[in-house]
Enzyme design. Structure first.
Site, mmCIF file in Angstrom:
data_model
loop_
_atom_site.group_PDB
_atom_site.id
_atom_site.type_symbol
_atom_site.label_atom_id
_atom_site.label_comp_id
_atom_site.label_asym_id
_atom_site.label_seq_id
_atom_site.Cartn_x
_atom_site.Cartn_y
_atom_site.Cartn_z
ATOM 1 N N LYS A 299 6.459 7.426 14.962
ATOM 2 C CA LYS A 299 5.550 6.621 14.146
ATOM 3 C C LYS A 299 4.813 5.594 14.993
ATOM 4 C CE LYS A 299 3.617 4.463 10.712
ATOM 5 N NZ LYS A 299 2.407 5.016 10.086
ATOM 6 N N HIS B 92 -3.528 6.289 18.327
ATOM 7 C CA HIS B 92 -4.763 6.058 17.567
ATOM 8 C C HIS B 92 -5.520 4.870 18.150
ATOM 9 C CE1 HIS B 92 -2.467 7.944 13.928
ATOM 10 N NE2 HIS B 92 -2.790 8.830 14.839
ATOM 11 N N TYR C 115 0.819 -1.212 0.000
ATOM 12 C CA TYR C 115 0.000 0.000 0.000
ATOM 13 C C TYR C 115 0.852 1.260 0.000
ATOM 14 C CZ TYR C 115 -4.552 -2.202 0.457
ATOM 15 O OH TYR C 115 -5.698 -2.899 0.189
ATOM 16 N N ASP D 15 10.227 -4.779 -6.357
ATOM 17 C CA ASP D 15 9.535 -5.727 -5.497
ATOM 18 C C ASP D 15 9.975 -7.131 -5.886
ATOM 19 O OD1 ASP D 15 6.832 -5.301 -3.588
ATOM 20 O OD2 ASP D 15 7.153 -7.350 -4.301
ATOM 21 N N GLU E 175 -5.254 3.030 4.850
ATOM 22 C CA GLU E 175 -5.833 2.273 3.744
ATOM 23 C C GLU E 175 -7.267 2.736 3.514
ATOM 24 O OE1 GLU E 175 -5.383 -1.939 3.941
ATOM 25 O OE2 GLU E 175 -3.342 -1.818 4.744
ATOM 26 N N TYR F 256 -1.971 17.776 28.763
ATOM 27 C CA TYR F 256 -1.658 16.497 29.416
ATOM 28 C C TYR F 256 -0.777 15.567 28.579
ATOM 29 C CZ TYR F 256 -5.672 18.031 32.188
ATOM 30 O OH TYR F 256 -6.542 18.766 32.948
ATOM 31 N N ARG G 167 -4.802 15.673 48.539
ATOM 32 C CA ARG G 167 -5.568 14.453 48.344
ATOM 33 C C ARG G 167 -5.058 13.668 47.133
ATOM 34 N NH1 ARG G 167 -11.436 17.035 48.314
ATOM 35 N NH2 ARG G 167 -10.186 18.672 47.302
ATOM 36 N N CYS H 140 -10.072 14.624 41.826
ATOM 37 C CA CYS H 140 -11.013 14.303 40.753
ATOM 38 C C CYS H 140 -10.641 13.055 39.968
ATOM 39 C CB CYS H 140 -11.133 15.487 39.790
ATOM 40 S SG CYS H 140 -11.849 16.972 40.532
ATOM 41 N N THR I 235 7.101 -4.787 7.684
ATOM 42 C CA THR I 235 7.709 -5.221 8.950
ATOM 43 C C THR I 235 6.586 -5.773 9.838
ATOM 44 O OG1 THR I 235 7.518 -2.937 9.780
ATOM 45 C CG2 THR I 235 9.653 -3.618 8.891
#
Length: 438
Positions: free
Chosen positions: A210, A217, A10, A30, A161, A257, A331, A268, A86
């Site tokens: 990467k 994600h 791809y 290839d 993709e 953050y 706390r 909290c 890989t």
């Protein structure tokens, strides 16, 4: 530019088509003859939106050729993009066998290659692979040196993709990891016209970026799905919940953050995580990611304590005790947990926090500290000097310019400073007074 692309999956196939569309002469390489024959016929080797027409167009243009011959591709190009797969090995590690074989072939091809060649790795690689594994192979097989006869880069791709061509043309940014300006400029020439930010960093940072992006994600998808399952069990519209979560671009969908530092705490986050995971249990909803957060937070506290104890210096000074700068709220403060652990290990502890005065602690705040460090009064110092003077190790848990300046002015060369605010870092243990690692 004359560009060779190794690996026509791809990423490689889309890159070949888009680079040729943009006017470059591209050689596709290839090991699968079927892929090469499809491209020769003007047909896409991958099923991807827009690729049928694009491949047909660029092949007709004459700017695309294909081969199985690595040496020929290197000889006819100025820059190579490495896009071989890989995949995961059975034990979960990265299977780099195809990459290792290719780098041996590239190295041999460079033996008689006169002009400096730029090799850009786009395959996802474990951090440290390019410099620690691939560079030695190429240098050994070529008899040449990186930085002189060839140049290595790592340029992560962010193609999904199903939308690869759109993602190629509209990347969030272009990242190049390299230590060579000429190599960076060669990559810039290829991608700068896309209009996104062009950022340069080290190879190892680019490799780590990467994998970090992909992990993030996956984290976001899992978070949304676990919230969705909890909401479903309560007959609540999970899409509306997440729509409103995403509407907050100050704290939720923002850089807030997302800086490595110390553990979270306060009144909290811990209690709401416990309540949320308890709701899930009551409704027989499994939420393994949300359930792991408090455990991970404890591991981060333990990591800091272990680093302190390894120094073998029992006199410790702490700058800060509250759960964050600018408050006296103790706390579930991770610094309180650090102090409690150190006391339990027999350390002599002195604490200075300009916001924490025992006489002003009330209600749940006072009850919490009395339960965890009942003799806090004997540990608190009236000023930073009283905390610093007898201490061998200084822990910084607050971020205030005035306090940082006071530390730099008073810290002695024989004292170790551990900056918990920026934990973990490669130079975590350092003496700011000397500005160097120990």
């Amino acid at each position: 530019m004359d560009i060779s692309i190794f690996g026509l999956g791809y990423v490689g196939a889309v890159s070949l088509a888009c680079l040729a569309r943009d006017g470059h002469r591209v050689i596709g390489v290839d090991i699968e003859p079927t892929k090469l024959e499809l491209i020769r016929q003007g047909r896409s080797p991958v099923v991807e939106e827009g690729m049928v027409d694009l491949v047909a167009s660029v092949v007709r243009s004459g700017r695309v050729s294909v081969t199985t011959d690595v040496a020929d591709a290197i000889r006819r190009s100025e820059l190579s993009l490495v896009c071989v797969g890989t995949p995961s090995a059975p034990n979960g590690s990265q299977d780099q066998s195809a990459m290792l074989r290719l780098c041996e072939q590239i190295g041999r091809a460079l033996r008689d290659h006169a002009a400096p060649h730029v090799i850009v790795f786009r395959s996802t690689l474990v951090p440290g692979t390019v410099e620690g594994v691939l560079r030695p192979i190429i240098e050994r097989e070529s008899g040449k040196r990186d930085g002189e006869h060839f140049h290595l880069c790592f340029q992560p791709e962010f193609l999904r993709e199903g939308s690869s061509i759109r993602d190629y043309d509209h990347p969030p940014y272009t990242i190049v990891g390299s230590n060579c300006e000429a190599a960076v400029n060669a990559v810039r020439e290829i991608f700068e016209h896309l209009g996104s930010k062009f950022l340069v960093t080290s190879i190892r940072v680019a490799e780590t970026l990467k994998m970090s992006c992909n992990a993030f994600h996956a984290l976001k998808i899992t978070f949304a799905n676990e919230i969705g399952r909890i909401a479903q069990s309560l007959d609540i519209d999970s899409h509306e919940v997440m729509r409103l979560v995403c509407a907050d671009t100050r704290l939720n969908i923002s850089p807030a953050y997302l800086k490595p530092g110390f553990a979270f705490g306060g009144s909290c986050l811990p209690k709401d995580l416990r309540a949320l995971t308890q709701i899930a249990r009551q409704n027989d909803v499994e939420v393994p990611m949300l359930s792991s957060l408090l455990t991970s937070n404890r591991v981060h506290i333990d990591h800091a304590v272990d680093m302190i104890l390894k120094l073998g210096r029992p006199r410790v000074g702490m700058l800060g005790l509250s759960f964050k700068t600018g408050t006296d709220d103790l706390r579930e403060s991770p610094l309180v947990m650090v102090a409690k652990r150190l006391l339990g290990e027999g350390c002599e502890l002195r604490i200075f926090d300009p916001e924490v005065q025992l006489s002003r602690l009330l209600g749940a705040n006072r009850s919490y500290i009395d339960a965890n460090i009942p003799h806090l009064a004997s540990l608190l110092c009236a000023d930073i000097g009283a905390m610093l003077e007898p201490s061998e190790v200084i822990l910084v848990g607050l971020q205030q310019p005035a306090l940082d300046a006071a530390l730099q002015a008073r810290l002695r060369p024989d004292q170790y400073l551990i900056d918990l605010v920026n934990l973990p870092n490669r130079d975590l243990l350092r003496c700011r007074y000397q500005g160097a690692c120990w």
